[in-house]
Scaffold this motif. Structure first.
Motif, mmCIF file in Angstrom:
data_model
loop_
_atom_site.group_PDB
_atom_site.id
_atom_site.type_symbol
_atom_site.label_atom_id
_atom_site.label_comp_id
_atom_site.label_asym_id
_atom_site.label_seq_id
_atom_site.Cartn_x
_atom_site.Cartn_y
_atom_site.Cartn_z
ATOM 1 N N ALA A 198 35.880 28.617 -35.023
ATOM 2 C CA ALA A 198 36.071 30.064 -35.089
ATOM 3 C C ALA A 198 37.418 30.484 -34.506
ATOM 4 C CB ALA A 198 34.935 30.767 -34.354
ATOM 5 N N GLY A 199 38.193 29.490 -34.047
ATOM 6 C CA GLY A 199 39.532 29.777 -33.539
ATOM 7 C C GLY A 199 39.606 30.094 -32.059
ATOM 8 N N PHE A 200 38.547 29.806 -31.316
ATOM 9 C CA PHE A 200 38.535 30.094 -29.879
ATOM 10 C C PHE A 200 38.888 28.841 -29.089
ATOM 11 C CE2 PHE A 200 35.285 33.062 -31.612
ATOM 12 C CZ PHE A 200 35.981 34.235 -31.361
ATOM 13 N N THR A 201 39.828 28.987 -28.165
ATOM 14 C CA THR A 201 40.225 27.869 -27.315
ATOM 15 C C THR A 201 40.218 28.237 -25.834
ATOM 16 O OG1 THR A 201 42.554 28.442 -27.546
ATOM 17 C CG2 THR A 201 41.663 26.794 -29.088
ATOM 18 N N ARG A 202 40.100 29.526 -25.507
ATOM 19 C CA ARG A 202 40.166 29.988 -24.121
ATOM 20 C C ARG A 202 39.013 30.944 -23.826
ATOM 21 N NH1 ARG A 202 43.464 27.302 -21.107
ATOM 22 N NH2 ARG A 202 43.524 29.075 -19.726
ATOM 23 N N LEU A 203 38.524 30.911 -22.601
ATOM 24 C CA LEU A 203 37.453 31.819 -22.200
ATOM 25 C C LEU A 203 37.851 33.281 -22.404
ATOM 26 C CD1 LEU A 203 36.213 30.131 -18.916
ATOM 27 C CD2 LEU A 203 34.863 30.514 -20.985
ATOM 28 N N GLU A 204 39.100 33.602 -22.117
ATOM 29 C CA GLU A 204 39.564 34.982 -22.212
ATOM 30 C C GLU A 204 39.380 35.564 -23.614
ATOM 31 O OE1 GLU A 204 41.309 32.484 -20.815
ATOM 32 O OE2 GLU A 204 41.337 33.099 -18.716
ATOM 33 N N GLN A 205 39.375 34.708 -24.617
ATOM 34 C CA GLN A 205 39.190 35.175 -25.994
ATOM 35 C C GLN A 205 37.763 35.656 -26.240
ATOM 36 O OE1 GLN A 205 40.631 31.374 -27.562
ATOM 37 N NE2 GLN A 205 42.046 32.569 -28.822
ATOM 38 N N LEU A 206 36.830 35.195 -25.450
ATOM 39 C CA LEU A 206 35.428 35.510 -25.679
ATOM 40 C C LEU A 206 35.034 36.898 -25.167
ATOM 41 C CD1 LEU A 206 33.793 32.077 -24.805
ATOM 42 C CD2 LEU A 206 34.685 32.893 -27.003
ATOM 43 N N VAL A 207 35.879 37.529 -24.366
ATOM 44 C CA VAL A 207 35.539 38.846 -23.823
ATOM 45 C C VAL A 207 35.510 39.917 -24.906
ATOM 46 C CG1 VAL A 207 36.438 38.242 -21.540
ATOM 47 C CG2 VAL A 207 37.891 39.496 -23.151
ATOM 48 N N HIS A 208 36.026 39.611 -26.076
ATOM 49 C CA HIS A 208 36.053 40.565 -27.179
ATOM 50 C C HIS A 208 34.784 40.508 -28.025
ATOM 51 C CE1 HIS A 208 40.181 41.362 -26.148
ATOM 52 N NE2 HIS A 208 40.419 40.066 -26.194
ATOM 53 N N LEU A 209 33.905 39.544 -27.723
ATOM 54 C CA LEU A 209 32.660 39.371 -28.471
ATOM 55 C C LEU A 209 31.476 39.668 -27.566
ATOM 56 C CD1 LEU A 209 33.402 35.907 -30.072
ATOM 57 C CD2 LEU A 209 33.519 38.107 -31.227
ATOM 58 N N ASN A 210 30.412 40.198 -28.151
ATOM 59 C CA ASN A 210 29.195 40.306 -27.352
ATOM 60 C C ASN A 210 28.387 39.021 -27.557
ATOM 61 O OD1 ASN A 210 27.328 40.685 -29.583
ATOM 62 N ND2 ASN A 210 28.017 42.800 -29.693
ATOM 63 N N GLU A 211 27.380 38.847 -26.743
ATOM 64 C CA GLU A 211 26.614 37.600 -26.792
ATOM 65 C C GLU A 211 25.930 37.394 -28.135
ATOM 66 O OE1 GLU A 211 24.368 36.309 -23.366
ATOM 67 O OE2 GLU A 211 25.368 37.834 -22.164
ATOM 68 N N ALA A 212 25.454 38.463 -28.750
ATOM 69 C CA ALA A 212 24.773 38.343 -30.046
ATOM 70 C C ALA A 212 25.729 37.818 -31.110
ATOM 71 C CB ALA A 212 24.200 39.693 -30.467
ATOM 72 N N GLU A 213 26.969 38.300 -31.089
ATOM 73 C CA GLU A 213 27.958 37.839 -32.074
ATOM 74 C C GLU A 213 28.259 36.355 -31.879
ATOM 75 O OE1 GLU A 213 30.622 41.860 -32.733
ATOM 76 O OE2 GLU A 213 30.930 40.707 -30.894
ATOM 77 N N LEU A 214 28.482 35.971 -30.636
ATOM 78 C CA LEU A 214 28.832 34.579 -30.362
ATOM 79 C C LEU A 214 27.670 33.635 -30.660
ATOM 80 C CD1 LEU A 214 31.152 32.829 -29.390
ATOM 81 C CD2 LEU A 214 30.246 33.040 -27.085
ATOM 82 N N SER A 215 26.462 34.072 -30.359
ATOM 83 C CA SER A 215 25.309 33.198 -30.572
ATOM 84 C C SER A 215 25.014 32.959 -32.055
ATOM 85 C CB SER A 215 24.074 33.746 -29.865
ATOM 86 O OG SER A 215 23.663 34.960 -30.452
ATOM 87 N N LYS A 216 25.622 33.737 -32.931
ATOM 88 C CA LYS A 216 25.445 33.536 -34.378
ATOM 89 C C LYS A 216 26.202 32.310 -34.889
ATOM 90 C CE LYS A 216 24.575 38.344 -35.554
ATOM 91 N NZ LYS A 216 25.085 39.535 -36.225
#
Length: 69
Positions: free
Chosen positions: A25-43
């Protein structure tokens, strides 16, 4: 493989399927995940409850969190 580990700051014991899901999904750093909520990421395929908990904890350790719904 080694280069990816140097670039990523995800938890070292994060399961391989979760690592692949994040990388795909193009994520390499924790800081990138702050733009997603848990429901989006868990998909993402490969993101199970244990991986979500590990990421939540890693974010909290840096004073960060997932986006609110």
């Amino acid at each position: 493989m080694l280069a990816q580990n140097l670039e990523s700051d995800f938890p070292p014991k994060l399961a391989k399927p979760a690592q692949r899901a994040l990388a795909g999904a193009g994520f390499t750093r924790l800081e990138q995940l702050v733009h997603l909520n848990e429901a989006e990421l868990s998909k993402l395929h490969g993101m199970g409850p244990k991986a979500m908990e590990q990421l939540r904890t890693a974010l909290e350790e840096k004073g960060l969190s997932f986006a609110k719904k």
